[in-house]
Design an enzyme around this catalytic site. Structure first.
Site, PDB file in Angstrom:
ATOM      1  CG  ASP A  40      -3.243 125.985 -57.194  1.00  0.00           C
ATOM      2  OD1 ASP A  40      -3.679 126.409 -56.106  1.00  0.00           O
ATOM      3  OD2 ASP A  40      -3.724 125.004 -57.785  1.00  0.00           O
ATOM      4  CD  GLU A  65      -0.196 117.109 -57.313  1.00  0.00           C
ATOM      5  OE1 GLU A  65      -0.033 116.061 -56.673  1.00  0.00           O
ATOM      6  OE2 GLU A  65      -0.937 118.050 -56.941  1.00  0.00           O
ATOM      7  CG  ASP A 118      -3.643 114.106 -48.098  1.00  0.00           C
ATOM      8  OD1 ASP A 118      -4.291 113.869 -47.061  1.00  0.00           O
ATOM      9  OD2 ASP A 118      -3.223 113.213 -48.856  1.00  0.00           O
ATOM     10  CG  ASP A 154     -13.668 119.409 -48.063  1.00  0.00           C
ATOM     11  OD1 ASP A 154     -12.426 119.521 -48.068  1.00  0.00           O
ATOM     12  OD2 ASP A 154     -14.254 118.352 -48.352  1.00  0.00           O
TER      13      ASP A 154
END
Length: 213
Positions: A40, A65, A118, A154
């Site tokens: 991920d 991350e 982002d 989104d």
């Protein structure tokens, strides 16, 4: 455990993130390194992978991350829950992905997810977006035939651009030209839940690594 507070936006091109990370010995990280691996990219607080590792213990999970305090927090929670199939690593994916892929045992990486990255809306900042042609090429080179890449956002512009980059790589084939109506994975991300609670759309696509000719 108190929730770690961090900046929401981190510039991956800043000088502090230009040092290539050192990858661990994967045999020491996972209880069974032969299990299929789900990567991920941009895992944030890691709650999605935490739930996935619990729901599908037959898989190993690796979260990347760029905000190091979130990585430390997520690994602490994984240790508390004694999850031996889950690990998080502080990493700038645009810099570190190729070395990571070379470090993994051949053939174990079977699924990659990039979820709600982002958006970097300003035109001059779009080079900071995580999905760039170089990242797509690195995944195409490393992934075995049949491996999956799941993308969702989104932000329509961001999702469309990610899909364009993957569609331009002939070693990937999109499963459906329309947006997927549902998430093919059994666990939603925190962002996904928040967006759906507002009854806003989520744009999803799945790509499959094709066999060599």
């Amino acid at each position: 455990m108190a929730r770690v507070r961090v900046r929401q936006h981190v510039n991956p091109l800043s000088q502090k993130f230009q040092v290539v990370t050192t990858w661990p010995d994967w045999q020491q990280v996972y209880a069974d390194c032969d299990r299929p691996l789900h990567l991920d990219i941009g895992c944030a607080r890691g709650r999605f992978l935490l739930a996935m590792a619990t729901a599908q213990p037959e898989w190993n999970y690796l979260g990347l991350e760029i905000r190091e305090p979130l990585v430390d927090e997520a690994n602490a929670i994984a240790r508390e829950r004694e999850l031996t199939n889950l690990y998080y690593h502080f990493s700038n994916a645009n810099l570190d992905l190729e070395p990571l892929l070379r470090s993994l045992p051949t053939g174990i990486l079977q699924r990659v997810s990039i979820q709600f990255p982002d958006p970097w809306f300003k035109k001059r900042h779009q080079k900071r977006r995580v999905v760039q042609p170089e990242l797509v090429q690195a995944l195409a080179t490393a992934l075995p035939a049949g491996a999956e890449v799941f993308l969702q956002s989104d932000v329509l512009e961001v999702q469309a651009e990610m899909c364009e980059h993957f569609a331009a790589e002939p070693r990937f084939q999109r499963t459906c030209l329309d947006w997927l109506p549902e998430n093919p994975l059994p666990v939603p991300t925190e962002r996904e839940i928040a967006v759906q609670n507002k009854q806003l759309p989520v744009y999803r696509a799945l790509f499959i690594r094709q066999p060599a000719d």
